[in-house]
Design an enzyme around this catalytic site. Structure first.
Site, PDB file in Angstrom:
ATOM      1  CE  LYS A 162     -36.922  36.618 145.570  1.00 27.49           C
ATOM      2  NZ  LYS A 162     -36.214  35.446 146.085  1.00 27.49           N
ATOM      3  CE  LYS A 237     -36.974  28.887 142.188  1.00 28.01           C
ATOM      4  NZ  LYS A 237     -36.071  28.627 143.330  1.00 28.01           N
TER       5      LYS A 237
END
Length: 290
Positions: A162, A237
Site C-alpha cells: 500500500k 499520512k
C-alpha cells in the site's frame, strides 16, 4: 459468518454494511458511536468480537491499532482471524500479527485502495499480508467488500504494498499537476494536454482516471470543487509512512521525500486540508517559479 467490525467511519461503515447486506451477521463498535446499516451495535470492542469468526478493524493509525488489539485479542475466539484494513506503519502491522499469533489467532494486514466510493460500491482492492490459511478464510469477505484481493506474502507485506503504491500515486499526481500548470503558461489547452498525454508515454492513473483538471477526462473530484475522494491529509499520512519505512529499510527515495514535503506544506500551510489530493493543480497554477 459471524463478523465483528471495529471502526465504522467513512470507510468502515459502508464496508460493514455491504457484509451485512450479503447475509453475514455483523456486530460493530465505534468509539465515536457511529453506526452502519444492517449492523448490530455492541457497547465495547471486546463485546463486539466475542464469538466472531473474523474481526475486521478500520482504524486511523498504528498506535490506535495497537491499543485496540490489546483490548480485543484477549476476547477473541480461538482460531478467529483478525483482519486489519487500516493503513498503518509496517512495524505496527507485524507487531499486532505477532500478538495475534501468540494468542492462537490468524492475522491479516489488508489495507485498501479505492476510497469512500470503492467502499460504498464494494469495489475496493485489498493488499494482503499474512498466512495462506487466514487469507483463504477471509477471501469470501474480500469478494463482497471489493473487486480484487492480492496476497502479497507474510504479515506486513500488505502495508508495504500500500505505501509503495501510494508513494507512486503522490509523486505522479504532483508531476501531473505541475505539467498542467506549465501547459497553461505555455498556452496549451488543458483538453489538448489531456488528449495527448493520456494516450502517450506520460499517461498515468493520475492523468487518465483521476485527472486533476476540471472538465477534462472522466469525472473526478476536480469537477466537484476538489471535494475529497482521497483527502490531501490522507496522502500526507501515507507519504509519511512511506518515508518512515524507507528510513527503516535504508532505501533511497528522494522523490517520495520531496512529495512528502510538498504535501506537508500544502496541508499545513496552504489551505489544502479538507481538499482532494489533486487540488495540487490550483496550488501550482497560482504560483510562479520564484
Amino acid at each position: 459468518m459471524k463478523i465483528a467490525f471495529i471502526g465504522l467511519g467513512n470507510m468502515g461503515a459502508p464496508m460493514a454494511a455491504n457484509l451485512a447486506k450479503a447475509g453475514h451477521a455483523v456486530t460493530g463498535f465505534d468509539v465515536a458511536g457511529a453506526t452502519a446499516e444492517g449492523v448490530a451495535q455492541a457497547g465495547s470492542g471486546p463485546g463486539a468480537v466475542a464469538g466472531a469468526e473474523v474481526v475486521i478493524t478500520m482504524l486511523p493509525n498504528g498506535a490506535i491499532l495497537r491499543s485496540v488489539a490489546d483490548e480485543i485479542i484477549p476476547a477473541m475466539a480461538p482460531g478467529a482471524v483478525l483482519l486489519d484494513c487500516s493503513t498503518v506503519d509496517v512495524d505496527s502491522a507485524r507487531a499486532v500479527a505477532d500478538q495475534a499469533a501468540m494468542a492462537g489467532l490468524g492475522a491479516l494486514d489488508a489495507p485498501v485502495s479505492g476510497g469512500i466510493g470503492g467502499a460504498a460500491g464494494g469495489t475496493l482492492t485489498f493488499m494482503v499480508g499474512g498466512s495462506e490459511e487466514a487469507f483463504a478464510k477471509a477471501k469470501p469477505l474480500f469478494d463482497i467488500m471489493g473487486q480484487k484481493a492480492v496476497h502479497c506474502g507474510p504479515s506486513g507485506n500488505g502495508q508495504a504494498a500500500k505505501i509503495c503504491n501510494n508513494m507512486i500515486l503522490g509523486v505522479t499526481m504532483i508531476a501531473t499537476c505541475e505539467a498542467f500548470a506549465l501547459a497553461d503558461k505555455l498556452g496549451l489547452s488543458r483538453e489538448a494536454m489531456f488528449d495527448v498525454v493520456s494516450t502517450s508515454s506520460g499517461s498515468s492513473w493520475s492523468m487518465n482516471t483521476y485527472c486533476p483538471a476540471p472538465g477534462v477526462g472522466p469525472t473526478s473530484p476536480a469537477d466537484n470543487g476538489y471535494k475529497p475522494g482521497f483527502a490531501a491529509e490522507l496522502m500526507l499520512k501515507d507519504l509519511g509512512l512511506s518515508q518512515q519505512a524507507a528510513e527503516t529499510a535504508d532505501a533511497d527515495t528522494p522523490m517520495g521525500q520531496r512529495a512528502l514535503e510538498l504535501y506537508r506544506s500544502f496541508v499545513e500551510d496552504e489551505g489544502g486540508k479538507g481538499r482532494d489530493f489533486s487540488a495540487m493543480l490550483p496550488r501550482f497554477s497560482d504560483r510562479s517559479r520564484g
